[in-house]
Design a protein around this motif. Structure first.
Motif, PDB file in Angstrom:
ATOM      1  N   THR A 226       3.054  13.538   7.718  1.00  0.00           N
ATOM      2  CA  THR A 226       2.405  13.725   9.005  1.00  0.00           C
ATOM      3  C   THR A 226       1.982  12.415   9.660  1.00  0.00           C
ATOM      4  OG1 THR A 226       0.470  14.654  10.125  1.00  0.00           O
ATOM      5  CG2 THR A 226       0.215  14.163   7.794  1.00  0.00           C
ATOM      6  N   LYS A 227       2.152  12.358  10.976  1.00  0.00           N
ATOM      7  CA  LYS A 227       1.778  11.160  11.728  1.00  0.00           C
ATOM      8  C   LYS A 227       0.282  10.888  11.674  1.00  0.00           C
ATOM      9  CE  LYS A 227       1.805  11.208  16.263  1.00  0.00           C
ATOM     10  NZ  LYS A 227       0.369  11.044  16.669  1.00  0.00           N
ATOM     11  N   LEU A 228      -0.494  11.866  11.222  1.00  0.00           N
ATOM     12  CA  LEU A 228      -1.931  11.647  11.099  1.00  0.00           C
ATOM     13  C   LEU A 228      -2.241  10.459  10.216  1.00  0.00           C
ATOM     14  CD1 LEU A 228      -4.917  12.424  11.429  1.00  0.00           C
ATOM     15  CD2 LEU A 228      -4.636  14.023   9.518  1.00  0.00           C
ATOM     16  N   TRP A 229      -1.455  10.267   9.154  1.00  0.00           N
ATOM     17  CA  TRP A 229      -1.757   9.169   8.234  1.00  0.00           C
ATOM     18  C   TRP A 229      -1.555   7.811   8.901  1.00  0.00           C
ATOM     19  CZ3 TRP A 229      -4.661  10.695   4.551  1.00  0.00           C
ATOM     20  CH2 TRP A 229      -4.988   9.839   3.511  1.00  0.00           C
ATOM     21  N   ARG A 230      -0.574   7.728   9.777  1.00  0.00           N
ATOM     22  CA  ARG A 230      -0.388   6.486  10.531  1.00  0.00           C
ATOM     23  C   ARG A 230      -1.517   6.309  11.543  1.00  0.00           C
ATOM     24  NH1 ARG A 230       5.884   4.936  11.712  1.00  0.00           N
ATOM     25  NH2 ARG A 230       6.733   5.474   9.668  1.00  0.00           N
ATOM     26  N   ASP A 231      -1.928   7.427  12.136  1.00  0.00           N
ATOM     27  CA  ASP A 231      -3.020   7.352  13.109  1.00  0.00           C
ATOM     28  C   ASP A 231      -4.325   6.897  12.456  1.00  0.00           C
ATOM     29  OD1 ASP A 231      -1.378   8.100  15.151  1.00  0.00           O
ATOM     30  OD2 ASP A 231      -2.042  10.184  15.234  1.00  0.00           O
ATOM     31  N   LEU A 232      -4.517   7.224  11.174  1.00  0.00           N
ATOM     32  CA  LEU A 232      -5.725   6.784  10.477  1.00  0.00           C
ATOM     33  C   LEU A 232      -5.786   5.265  10.406  1.00  0.00           C
ATOM     34  CD1 LEU A 232      -6.099   9.299   7.498  1.00  0.00           C
ATOM     35  CD2 LEU A 232      -7.189   9.351   9.742  1.00  0.00           C
ATOM     36  N   ASP A 233      -4.625   4.626  10.384  1.00  0.00           N
ATOM     37  CA  ASP A 233      -4.604   3.160  10.409  1.00  0.00           C
ATOM     38  C   ASP A 233      -4.740   2.646  11.830  1.00  0.00           C
ATOM     39  OD1 ASP A 233      -4.013   0.438   9.175  1.00  0.00           O
ATOM     40  OD2 ASP A 233      -2.397   0.594  10.659  1.00  0.00           O
ATOM     41  N   ARG A 234      -4.043   3.278  12.756  1.00  0.00           N
ATOM     42  CA  ARG A 234      -4.074   2.822  14.148  1.00  0.00           C
ATOM     43  C   ARG A 234      -5.471   2.940  14.743  1.00  0.00           C
ATOM     44  NH1 ARG A 234      -1.246   5.686  17.810  1.00  0.00           N
ATOM     45  NH2 ARG A 234      -1.078   3.881  19.173  1.00  0.00           N
TER      46      ARG A 234
ATOM     47  N   SER B  59       0.824  -1.215   0.000  1.00  0.00           N
ATOM     48  CA  SER B  59       0.000   0.000   0.000  1.00  0.00           C
ATOM     49  C   SER B  59       0.857   1.263   0.000  1.00  0.00           C
ATOM     50  CB  SER B  59      -0.894   0.030   1.241  1.00  0.00           C
ATOM     51  OG  SER B  59      -0.129   0.281   2.412  1.00  0.00           O
ATOM     52  N   ARG B  60       2.181   1.078   0.165  1.00  0.00           N
ATOM     53  CA  ARG B  60       3.133   2.180   0.287  1.00  0.00           C
ATOM     54  C   ARG B  60       2.902   2.986   1.566  1.00  0.00           C
ATOM     55  NH1 ARG B  60       4.623   4.197  -5.881  1.00  0.00           N
ATOM     56  NH2 ARG B  60       4.898   2.086  -6.699  1.00  0.00           N
ATOM     57  N   ALA B  61       2.476   2.279   2.592  1.00  0.00           N
ATOM     58  CA  ALA B  61       2.421   2.896   3.914  1.00  0.00           C
ATOM     59  C   ALA B  61       3.851   3.207   4.353  1.00  0.00           C
ATOM     60  CB  ALA B  61       1.755   1.951   4.904  1.00  0.00           C
ATOM     61  N   ALA B  62       3.979   4.132   5.285  1.00  0.00           N
ATOM     62  CA  ALA B  62       5.302   4.577   5.733  1.00  0.00           C
ATOM     63  C   ALA B  62       6.144   3.400   6.220  1.00  0.00           C
ATOM     64  CB  ALA B  62       5.149   5.606   6.844  1.00  0.00           C
TER      65      ALA B  62
ATOM     66  N   ALA C 154      13.054  15.183  -0.030  1.00  0.00           N
ATOM     67  CA  ALA C 154      13.419  14.204   0.994  1.00  0.00           C
ATOM     68  C   ALA C 154      13.186  12.816   0.413  1.00  0.00           C
ATOM     69  CB  ALA C 154      12.586  14.401   2.259  1.00  0.00           C
ATOM     70  N   SER C 155      13.814  11.814   0.989  1.00  0.00           N
ATOM     71  CA  SER C 155      13.598  10.428   0.550  1.00  0.00           C
ATOM     72  C   SER C 155      12.500   9.816   1.413  1.00  0.00           C
ATOM     73  CB  SER C 155      14.891   9.611   0.667  1.00  0.00           C
ATOM     74  OG  SER C 155      15.826  10.034  -0.294  1.00  0.00           O
ATOM     75  N   ARG C 156      11.241  10.049   1.001  1.00  0.00           N
ATOM     76  CA  ARG C 156      10.105   9.627   1.807  1.00  0.00           C
ATOM     77  C   ARG C 156       9.422   8.374   1.281  1.00  0.00           C
ATOM     78  NH1 ARG C 156      10.155  10.755   6.699  1.00  0.00           N
ATOM     79  NH2 ARG C 156       7.914  10.336   6.764  1.00  0.00           N
ATOM     80  N   GLY C 157      10.002   7.735   0.279  1.00  0.00           N
ATOM     81  CA  GLY C 157       9.381   6.523  -0.241  1.00  0.00           C
ATOM     82  C   GLY C 157       9.196   5.480   0.844  1.00  0.00           C
ATOM     83  N   VAL C 158      10.294   5.146   1.539  1.00  0.00           N
ATOM     84  CA  VAL C 158      10.242   4.171   2.623  1.00  0.00           C
ATOM     85  C   VAL C 158      10.772   4.770   3.917  1.00  0.00           C
ATOM     86  CG1 VAL C 158      10.678   1.728   3.182  1.00  0.00           C
ATOM     87  CG2 VAL C 158      10.722   2.448   0.817  1.00  0.00           C
ATOM     88  N   ASN C 159      11.177   6.036   3.881  1.00  0.00           N
ATOM     89  CA  ASN C 159      11.580   6.774   5.090  1.00  0.00           C
ATOM     90  C   ASN C 159      12.894   6.310   5.713  1.00  0.00           C
ATOM     91  OD1 ASN C 159       8.172   7.009   6.445  1.00  0.00           O
ATOM     92  ND2 ASN C 159       8.985   7.549   4.470  1.00  0.00           N
ATOM     93  N   GLY C 160      13.736   5.603   4.979  1.00  0.00           N
ATOM     94  CA  GLY C 160      14.983   5.132   5.567  1.00  0.00           C
ATOM     95  C   GLY C 160      15.995   6.251   5.736  1.00  0.00           C
ATOM     96  N   ILE C 161      16.989   6.042   6.623  1.00  0.00           N
ATOM     97  CA  ILE C 161      18.053   7.037   6.795  1.00  0.00           C
ATOM     98  C   ILE C 161      19.299   6.638   6.006  1.00  0.00           C
ATOM     99  CG2 ILE C 161      17.229   7.646   9.102  1.00  0.00           C
ATOM    100  CD1 ILE C 161      19.776   6.238  10.204  1.00  0.00           C
TER     101      ILE C 161
END
Length: 457
Positions: free
Chosen positions: A245-253, A114-117, A347-354
């Motif tokens: 935004t963390k809101l998108w994760r909260d929508l799943d939680r 789903s390409r979730a964070a 930013a590299s936000r595809g998978v959020n890796g460092i």
């Protein structure tokens, strides 16, 4: 994935990863810093735990340990690119018959593809260089029916959903807030249309949208979250990729509390999110939004050496004609806090890796004549340190915010071991190596803690 255990076996082995590892004579676990795999650490009681931020190096450390010690050694990883970083060590283990156990934390099955964070498809990711694999939840893992052919990959789906309210009524009046994320730069007309309808919009820095003339823009994530929590809105529509935004994760939680829509993007990052290709269903609305900007400005002045204040200083000193490349973890979140639409941001936000952040910035600088300013934390800087030993483009500047470890884990508060505090004098190291394009900033961690305490109050 159920393995058909008898009732007695289930009682013995359910969630008992620690016992299984001890039966295999595992004594050592190499743990990559991460949030999702922090929940697995409790299963390593009695085992020697070794922590590091670079998963590639970590995996070869484990390989060397197992090569000489002969006992199986575990590599424990968080989700996303952290898993892919150990691929080379897995291949070496397979060809050299080294008993490695790769234990990866994963997002729940409902979010796969789903390409979730920080979510990729980790099942069978090491094929064909793995001999035995398991993909499922930890409560269903027993170890009895797992073939002991090394290397072994165990992929645990870890679910942090705290509630499930089911499907909201289709008859409910929809009150929207819009989020514009990376990949939404082409939706300028949609942003203007939404603004005319009185729908508040939260525009992320990586959208690179022009905010001039937008009246209903929400500047701060804090205000976005409060708007949703106060029930002022019950629907969110996103434009672009999975939001920062963390809101998108909260929508799943907190599944089922908020309607979610994705405009012209089938990758939603959620289990339940309706795809839409037009905005005809939107109606005029009048919603009052909070504005915490004065509070933020006050705290930035009160704590001038805190991380947020230093990020504001960095932002003000960057020429508006420059390009900013902002590292993951805390830097991108601070950047979101102070971004006002004036600086082009990536930013590299595809998978959020460092991983690979410095190398990415170098590549960007080679592709443009504009100045590229790369802002990263100290762990990200150290992770990709070898990238500095090549010819770095002259239009690249790197700013390292050194807070002595992964301080984001203090915000998450799930495992202090993951902070990986260090005493490296990065400023002196940069000076000795004559890296003139690197600037090191040292925030006051005490002031940062006070800032967050007051900001979240």
């Amino acid at each position: 994935m159920k393995l058909g255990l008898s009732g007695q076996q289930s009682q013995i082995f359910m969630s008992n990863l620690n016992q299984w590892l001890k039966k295999l004579n595992v004594n050592d676990v190499y743990i990559g810093a991460g949030s999702r795999n922090a929940s697995l650490v409790k299963h390593f009681n009695g085992l020697n735990q070794h922590y590091f931020w670079d998963e590639r190096s970590l995996s070869f450390q484990a390989l060397g340990h197992s090569k000489l010690g002969r006992n199986p050694v575990v590599i424990c990883l968080t989700s996303g690119t952290a898993v892919s970083e150990v691929f080379s060590a897995v291949i070496e283990a397979q060809y050299s018959n080294i008993p490695l156990i790769i234990l990866s934390a994963d997002r729940p099955l409902r979010l796969r593809d789903s390409r979730a964070a920080q979510s990729i498809n980790q099942n069978n990711i090491f094929s064909p260089f793995i001999e035995t694999s398991y993909d499922g939840v930890i409560d269903e893992f027993d170890g009895i029916n797992i073939r002991l052919d090394f290397p072994i990959h165990i992929n645990f789906q870890i679910d942090d959903r705290v509630s499930d309210f089911g499907v909201l009524s289709s008859n409910e009046s929809l009150k929207f807030v819009a989020i514009f994320s990376e990949g939404s730069g082409k939706f300028t007309e949609e942003l203007r249309y939404i603004d005319k309808l009185g729908i508040p919009s939260y525009v992320e820095s990586t959208s690179n949208l022009n905010l001039k003339g937008i009246k209903n823009s929400i500047r701060l994530e804090k205000d976005l979250l409060e708007l949703v929590e106060s029930k002022e809105v019950n629907s969110v529509i996103k434009f672009g990729n999975t939001p920062i935004t963390k809101l998108w994760r909260d929508l799943d939680r907190f599944h089922g509390e908020i309607h979610a829509f994705s405009y012209k993007n089938k990758f939603t990052g959620l289990e339940a999110c309706k795809y839409v290709d037009n905005l005809d269903f939107l109606k005029i609305q009048n919603i009052n939004t909070a504005n915490s900007w004065e509070k933020l400005e006050s705290l930035l002045k009160e704590f001038p050496h805190s991380e947020p204040s230093l990020f504001q200083k960095i932002y003000k000193e960057i020429d508006v004609n420059s390009i900013a490349f902002v590292g993951n973890s805390m830097p991108i979140r601070y950047w979101e806090m102070i971004w006002d639409g004036k600086i082009e941001t990536y930013a590299s936000r595809g998978v959020n890796g460092i991983d690979g952040q410095i190398a990415t910035a170098i590549g960007m600088a080679r592709a443009t004549k504009q100045k590229v300013v790369c802002i990263v934390g100290d762990i990200t800087f150290l992770y990709d340190f070898n990238s500095h030993f090549i010819e770095v483009p002259k239009n690249l500047e790197i700013i390292v915010v050194n807070n002595n470890g992964g301080q984001i884990f203090k915000r998450i508060k799930n495992c202090d071991h993951m902070i990986l505090s260090h005493s490296f004098d990065i400023e002196n190291l940069v000076r000795k190596l004559n890296f003139e394009y690197i600037k090191v900033i040292n925030p006051n961690n005490s002031e940062t803690e006070k800032f967050w305490s007051r900001w979240n109050a």
